[in-house]
Scaffold this motif. Structure first.
Motif, PDB file in Angstrom:
ATOM      1  N   GLY A 118      14.191  46.422 116.244  1.00 41.71           N
ATOM      2  CA  GLY A 118      14.169  45.546 115.074  1.00 41.71           C
ATOM      3  C   GLY A 118      15.289  45.849 114.092  1.00 41.71           C
ATOM      4  O   GLY A 118      15.749  46.986 113.977  1.00 41.71           O
ATOM      5  N   THR A 119      15.717  44.814 113.398  1.00 46.83           N
ATOM      6  CA  THR A 119      16.717  44.954 112.358  1.00 46.83           C
ATOM      7  C   THR A 119      16.310  44.097 111.165  1.00 46.83           C
ATOM      8  O   THR A 119      15.868  42.956 111.333  1.00 46.83           O
ATOM      9  CB  THR A 119      18.128  44.553 112.870  1.00 46.83           C
ATOM     10  OG1 THR A 119      19.106  44.823 111.859  1.00 46.83           O
ATOM     11  CG2 THR A 119      18.207  43.089 113.266  1.00 46.83           C
ATOM     12  N   GLN A 120      16.428  44.668 109.973  1.00 45.98           N
ATOM     13  CA  GLN A 120      15.956  43.987 108.771  1.00 45.98           C
ATOM     14  C   GLN A 120      16.977  42.969 108.284  1.00 45.98           C
ATOM     15  O   GLN A 120      18.172  43.279 108.169  1.00 45.98           O
ATOM     16  CB  GLN A 120      15.689  45.003 107.660  1.00 45.98           C
ATOM     17  CG  GLN A 120      15.258  44.386 106.333  1.00 45.98           C
ATOM     18  CD  GLN A 120      13.872  43.790 106.379  1.00 45.98           C
ATOM     19  OE1 GLN A 120      12.936  44.406 106.902  1.00 45.98           O
ATOM     20  NE2 GLN A 120      13.716  42.586 105.827  1.00 45.98           N
ATOM     21  N   VAL A 121      16.499  41.781 108.009  1.00 42.73           N
ATOM     22  CA  VAL A 121      17.304  40.746 107.359  1.00 42.73           C
ATOM     23  C   VAL A 121      16.625  40.392 106.045  1.00 42.73           C
ATOM     24  O   VAL A 121      15.453  40.012 106.038  1.00 42.73           O
ATOM     25  CB  VAL A 121      17.434  39.494 108.245  1.00 42.73           C
ATOM     26  CG1 VAL A 121      18.096  38.354 107.467  1.00 42.73           C
ATOM     27  CG2 VAL A 121      18.228  39.811 109.503  1.00 42.73           C
ATOM     28  N   THR A 122      17.358  40.543 104.953  1.00 43.23           N
ATOM     29  CA  THR A 122      16.823  40.231 103.635  1.00 43.23           C
ATOM     30  C   THR A 122      17.720  39.197 102.971  1.00 43.23           C
ATOM     31  O   THR A 122      18.929  39.416 102.846  1.00 43.23           O
ATOM     32  CB  THR A 122      16.736  41.479 102.751  1.00 43.23           C
ATOM     33  OG1 THR A 122      15.926  42.459 103.399  1.00 43.23           O
ATOM     34  CG2 THR A 122      16.122  41.136 101.403  1.00 43.23           C
ATOM     35  N   VAL A 123      17.132  38.088 102.581  1.00 42.06           N
ATOM     36  CA  VAL A 123      17.872  37.010 101.935  1.00 42.06           C
ATOM     37  C   VAL A 123      17.419  36.943 100.486  1.00 42.06           C
ATOM     38  O   VAL A 123      16.236  36.693 100.208  1.00 42.06           O
ATOM     39  CB  VAL A 123      17.643  35.668 102.636  1.00 42.06           C
ATOM     40  CG1 VAL A 123      18.503  34.579 101.980  1.00 42.06           C
ATOM     41  CG2 VAL A 123      17.960  35.769 104.118  1.00 42.06           C
ATOM     42  N   SER A 124      18.347  37.156  99.574  1.00 43.25           N
ATOM     43  CA  SER A 124      18.014  37.122  98.148  1.00 43.25           C
ATOM     44  C   SER A 124      18.258  35.724  97.591  1.00 43.25           C
ATOM     45  O   SER A 124      19.244  35.069  97.927  1.00 43.25           O
ATOM     46  CB  SER A 124      18.855  38.142  97.390  1.00 43.25           C
ATOM     47  OG  SER A 124      20.225  37.823  97.479  1.00 43.25           O
TER      48      SER A 124
END
Length: 115
Positions: free
Chosen positions: A108-114
């Protein structure tokens, strides 16, 4: 045994883009479908996109027109180009692959969209 290693996640502003990569290694005889799932906090893991060995893609309705899945068979790698990202795309993204009848997952790899 097959290992899947994802890369390319991170923090991006809404409307931005990211490209995820998933490299497969190990005892690879034949690949079938590879794809990407995601899991947001408190939600179930859901399919984002998949691609068959013949190169036919399939997308979740929520990402159609924004995400593109592709694969490089010579490198045993699958990519997910994500454009026009939205805050609701925030999740941990997992690569998966069916190899010789077995199902494998990446870490898994974290994707964070602000917003």
């Amino acid at each position: 045994q097959v290992q899947l290693v994802e890369s390319g996640g991170g923090l991006v502003q809404a409307g931005g883009s990211l490209r995820l990569s998933c490299a497969a290694s190990g005892n690879i005889v034949s690949f079938n479908t590879m794809g990407w799932y995601r899991q947001a906090p408190g939600k179930q893991r859901e399919l984002v996109a998949s691609i068959t060995s013949g190169g036919f893609p399939n997308y979740a309705d929520s990402v159609k027109g924004r995400f593109t899945i592709s694969r490089d068979k010579s490198k045993n790698t699958v990519y997910l180009q994500m454009n026009s990202l939205k805050s609701e795309d925030t999740a941990v993204y997992y690569c998966d692959a069916w190899v010789s009848g077995y199902h494998y997952w990446g870490q898994g790899t974290q994707v964070t969209v602000s917003s």
